[in-house]
Design a protein around this motif. Sequence first.
Motif, mmCIF file in Angstrom:
data_model
loop_
_atom_site.group_PDB
_atom_site.id
_atom_site.type_symbol
_atom_site.label_atom_id
_atom_site.label_comp_id
_atom_site.label_asym_id
_atom_site.label_seq_id
_atom_site.Cartn_x
_atom_site.Cartn_y
_atom_site.Cartn_z
ATOM 1 N N VAL A 95 -62.817 -18.890 -67.548
ATOM 2 C CA VAL A 95 -62.672 -18.901 -66.094
ATOM 3 C C VAL A 95 -63.565 -17.793 -65.528
ATOM 4 O O VAL A 95 -63.607 -16.683 -66.063
ATOM 5 C CB VAL A 95 -61.201 -18.662 -65.692
ATOM 6 N N ILE A 96 -64.294 -18.102 -64.467
ATOM 7 C CA ILE A 96 -65.177 -17.120 -63.839
ATOM 8 C C ILE A 96 -64.421 -16.443 -62.700
ATOM 9 O O ILE A 96 -63.888 -17.130 -61.817
ATOM 10 C CB ILE A 96 -66.460 -17.770 -63.286
ATOM 11 N N VAL A 97 -64.362 -15.118 -62.711
ATOM 12 C CA VAL A 97 -63.656 -14.372 -61.670
ATOM 13 C C VAL A 97 -64.582 -13.310 -61.084
ATOM 14 O O VAL A 97 -65.595 -12.958 -61.682
ATOM 15 C CB VAL A 97 -62.383 -13.694 -62.231
ATOM 16 N N ASP A 98 -64.218 -12.811 -59.890
ATOM 17 C CA ASP A 98 -64.991 -11.724 -59.295
ATOM 18 C C ASP A 98 -64.398 -10.380 -59.720
ATOM 19 O O ASP A 98 -63.524 -10.307 -60.582
ATOM 20 C CB ASP A 98 -65.047 -11.878 -57.766
ATOM 21 N N ARG A 99 -64.868 -9.322 -59.100
ATOM 22 C CA ARG A 99 -64.430 -7.971 -59.493
ATOM 23 C C ARG A 99 -62.943 -7.758 -59.244
ATOM 24 O O ARG A 99 -62.330 -6.887 -59.852
ATOM 25 C CB ARG A 99 -65.232 -6.920 -58.720
ATOM 26 N N CYS A 123 -62.075 -14.984 -69.766
ATOM 27 C CA CYS A 123 -62.683 -14.870 -68.435
ATOM 28 C C CYS A 123 -64.055 -14.214 -68.524
ATOM 29 O O CYS A 123 -64.347 -13.478 -69.475
ATOM 30 C CB CYS A 123 -61.811 -14.044 -67.495
ATOM 31 N N ILE A 124 -64.866 -14.477 -67.535
ATOM 32 C CA ILE A 124 -66.130 -13.779 -67.330
ATOM 33 C C ILE A 124 -66.093 -13.178 -65.936
ATOM 34 O O ILE A 124 -65.839 -13.889 -64.959
ATOM 35 C CB ILE A 124 -67.343 -14.717 -67.463
ATOM 36 N N VAL A 125 -66.330 -11.882 -65.838
ATOM 37 C CA VAL A 125 -66.358 -11.207 -64.536
ATOM 38 C C VAL A 125 -67.796 -11.255 -64.016
ATOM 39 O O VAL A 125 -68.696 -10.661 -64.600
ATOM 40 C CB VAL A 125 -65.881 -9.756 -64.647
ATOM 41 N N ALA A 126 -67.996 -11.979 -62.920
ATOM 42 C CA ALA A 126 -69.346 -12.155 -62.356
ATOM 43 C C ALA A 126 -69.703 -10.962 -61.481
ATOM 44 O O ALA A 126 -69.768 -11.062 -60.253
ATOM 45 C CB ALA A 126 -69.419 -13.459 -61.576
ATOM 46 N N GLU A 127 -69.951 -9.834 -62.109
ATOM 47 C CA GLU A 127 -70.275 -8.623 -61.363
ATOM 48 C C GLU A 127 -71.668 -8.661 -60.762
ATOM 49 O O GLU A 127 -71.987 -7.862 -59.872
ATOM 50 C CB GLU A 127 -70.135 -7.405 -62.283
ATOM 51 N N ASP A 131 -71.287 -11.414 -52.431
ATOM 52 C CA ASP A 131 -70.251 -12.229 -51.767
ATOM 53 C C ASP A 131 -70.763 -13.610 -51.381
ATOM 54 O O ASP A 131 -70.043 -14.609 -51.509
ATOM 55 C CB ASP A 131 -69.737 -11.497 -50.516
ATOM 56 N N GLU A 132 -72.016 -13.680 -50.892
ATOM 57 C CA GLU A 132 -72.571 -14.970 -50.495
ATOM 58 C C GLU A 132 -72.750 -15.885 -51.711
ATOM 59 O O GLU A 132 -72.447 -17.082 -51.656
ATOM 60 C CB GLU A 132 -73.919 -14.776 -49.789
#
Length: 248
Positions: A95-99, A123-127, A131-132
């Motif tokens: 699952v891709i998540v943000d910070r 999970c993978i944190v898409a650092e 935001d866009e």
Amino acid sequence: MINCIRKILIRRSAGSFYEPALFLLAKKEAGIKRNAPESRLLARSHEEEGSNMRQQIIYQDLSLIHPYEKNPRKNDGAVAAVAESIQEFGFKVPVIVDRNNVIIAGHTRYKAALQLGLDQIPCIVAEDLNDEQIKAYRIADNKVSEAAAWDGELLRGELEQLQAMGYDLAQTGFEEFELDSILRDIQDTDFEDFFVESIERPAKEETTAQTGTARQGEAPAQTSTETPVEPSSRSRIQCPHCGGWIEQ
């Protein structure tokens, strides 16, 4: 190595043909030193680019992951199938998540994990996304897959091989009627061979209704009789895939 070559050439260079070689070696060494900062910068750039491509997979507690409240994708109908897939094959797509651990891509997998009672999921944190990009990726992750299509002949071949191996084809995600259609290679012209069943509709019974009770000195109330309706013959067709009946 260059230093070793220089020492050898210096010892042999006095009044000999080694002097030109020593000059060329010094020139080459100067060029290496001059280009060293640029080479290090280029190597660092490639290293950073590679780190963006090689995202680290972490196992995150399910209780710490949050669905995106405005997720425009309706996925409740797919949760059961995804849960079965995870049980059969494992949780192979992170699952891709943000910070902030808000889901960017993978809401269906998240709901399936809840249904299965999992404690943690990959999970993978898409650092690296702003935001866009995060907002756009939520849409693109679902939309771009719609451009793909099945090669019917190749798909049928793969399913036939699985069937010959005794594998449960329901684990592929296809419904039973879909598998029937694919494996039987049903064409549009086959729909002419639907099973047709006649449906006889009963005629309306003759009804007589009095419009009222005659009062003293008045004429008897009028009665009306409807003309019987002839039985109408209709038919229904049976789908060769699911077996359901549809009235025509």
